[in-house]
Design a protein around this motif. Structure first.
Motif, PDB file in Angstrom:
ATOM      1  N   UNK A 183       0.837  -1.207   0.000  1.00  9.00           N
ATOM      2  CA  UNK A 183       0.000   0.000   0.000  1.00  9.00           C
ATOM      3  C   UNK A 183       0.867   1.251   0.000  1.00  9.00           C
ATOM      4  N   UNK A 184       1.907   1.259   0.843  1.00 13.91           N
ATOM      5  CA  UNK A 184       2.781   2.438   0.910  1.00 13.91           C
ATOM      6  C   UNK A 184       3.564   2.622  -0.385  1.00 13.91           C
ATOM      7  N   UNK A 185       4.093   1.530  -0.933  1.00 10.76           N
ATOM      8  CA  UNK A 185       4.919   1.639  -2.140  1.00 10.76           C
ATOM      9  C   UNK A 185       4.093   2.089  -3.342  1.00 10.76           C
ATOM     10  N   UNK A 186       2.908   1.511  -3.528  1.00 14.48           N
ATOM     11  CA  UNK A 186       2.076   1.922  -4.659  1.00 14.48           C
ATOM     12  C   UNK A 186       1.566   3.341  -4.482  1.00 14.48           C
ATOM     13  N   UNK A 187       1.314   3.753  -3.241  1.00 13.22           N
ATOM     14  CA  UNK A 187       0.862   5.122  -2.993  1.00 13.22           C
ATOM     15  C   UNK A 187       1.981   6.125  -3.234  1.00 13.22           C
ATOM     16  N   UNK A 188       3.191   5.790  -2.796  1.00  8.92           N
ATOM     17  CA  UNK A 188       4.314   6.705  -2.940  1.00  8.92           C
ATOM     18  C   UNK A 188       4.721   6.890  -4.394  1.00  8.92           C
ATOM     19  N   UNK A 283       7.344   8.279   2.849  1.00 10.89           N
ATOM     20  CA  UNK A 283       7.313   8.648   1.431  1.00 10.89           C
ATOM     21  C   UNK A 283       5.875   8.684   0.903  1.00 10.89           C
ATOM     22  N   UNK A 284       5.065   7.737   1.341  1.00  7.42           N
ATOM     23  CA  UNK A 284       3.662   7.730   0.915  1.00  7.42           C
ATOM     24  C   UNK A 284       2.924   8.945   1.472  1.00  7.42           C
ATOM     25  N   UNK A 285       3.213   9.306   2.711  1.00  6.16           N
ATOM     26  CA  UNK A 285       2.591  10.498   3.294  1.00  6.16           C
ATOM     27  C   UNK A 285       3.011  11.759   2.554  1.00  6.16           C
ATOM     28  N   UNK A 286       4.290  11.828   2.148  1.00  3.86           N
ATOM     29  CA  UNK A 286       4.761  12.969   1.361  1.00  3.86           C
ATOM     30  C   UNK A 286       4.032  13.045   0.023  1.00  3.86           C
TER      31      UNK A 286
END
Length: 293
Positions: A183-188, A283-286
């Protein structure tokens, strides 16, 4: 028996269509605009060129007792959605991502039996209220071992492959261990899983993050093999992305905190460091902040 679906969006809509097809009475509990659409037009599920329609009942509140409540809202909407449950519910099966929603449900519905559930192998989204697009061919859902036979049978009538296996923690961690990094990697990156698997740098980061989440799960009492989690990721369609990435790209509230954030908080709780996962979350939050400008 009657099944209520709280939040007939993508996942809830798929399950509601399947249950209605099987002759189960279904009440969709939704916001006023969505409930109005379902009452007037029903639900439509598009699978490639095939379109299936169903006509479940719809209301803005649950006003009568039901045997089973499927909670299929996303985490940011959970508190508000539970305000719509105004009648007794015998069994609650959430299909939310993450691990922290179970306590919320038990606190808000103290007279109901809450059984952990996890839905996987599905990529679906709302084209508009009442219209669902499903890319993946089927649905796999796993229930904790304390699910009773009636609940299992009702969920099987959706057409899903229903598996009953393991403790509550095992059911939830089995998905979260791979979902938190993905989830984080695809979002970032806003890239599908196939591109990330094929990128040597991102592949390594995902492998490292999965080892971290499996170590956190082990400290939380759930034994998972990183290699098995990676095999599942390898089997995902190349163009598959995550609902978290889609929501962030569209400027909608996302489940990033409920998924990756929950795994990071668990690492702090059990005292197992997860530096790669924490960096992916940052990174995803950014990316979320950048896309919202």
């Amino acid at each position: 028996m009657t099944v209520a679906v709280l939040g007939p969006g993508a996942v809830g809509g798929v399950l509601a269509v399947g249950l209605t097809r099987a002759g189960v009475r279904v009440i969709c509990i939704a916001r006023p605009d969505t409930a109005a659409v379902i009452r007037s037009e029903g639900l439509s599920l598009r699978h490639g060129q095939e379109v299936e329609s169903a006509r479940p009942e719809a209301d803005t509140e649950l006003r009568e007792p039901v045997e089973l409540l499927l909670v299929t809202v996303k985490a940011p909407s959970l508190d508000d959605a539970l305000e719509r449950v105004q009648a007794p519910v015998e069994t609650v099966v959430p299909q939310l991502n993450g691990i922290e929603h179970m306590q919320t449900l038990r606190d808000r519905l103290p007279r109901s039996r809450v059984v952990a559930g996890s839905i996987g192998w599905i990529e679906a989204w709302l084209e508009r209220p009442g219209t669902i697009v499903q890319n993946t061919p089927g649905v796999v859902t796993t229930l904790a071992a304390d699910a009773d036979a009636a609940t299992v049978e009702l969920l099987r009538r959706t057409g899903a492959d229903v598996r009953v296996n393991g403790s509550e923690a095992a059911v939830l961690w089995h998905k979260l261990a791979r979902q938190a990094p993905v989830a984080a990697a695809t979002a970032a990156t806003q890239r599908p899983i196939g591109e990330l698997r094929g990128d040597s740098e991102w592949r390594l980061r995902l492998e490292q993050a999965i080892r971290e989440t499996c170590a956190v799960a082990a400290a939380d009492g759930v034994s998972l093999e990183p290699e098995v989690q990676w095999e599942i990721i390898e089997s995902m369609p190349a163009l598959l992305t995550s609902s978290t990435a889609r929501d962030i790209a569209a400027g909608r509230p996302s489940e990033l905190d409920a998924i990756t954030g929950a795994a990071v908080r668990a690492s702090h709780r059990v005292g197992v460091p997860a530096p790669v996962l924490e960096q992916l979350l940052a990174e995803a939050e950014d990316a979320c902040r950048a896309l919202s400008r």
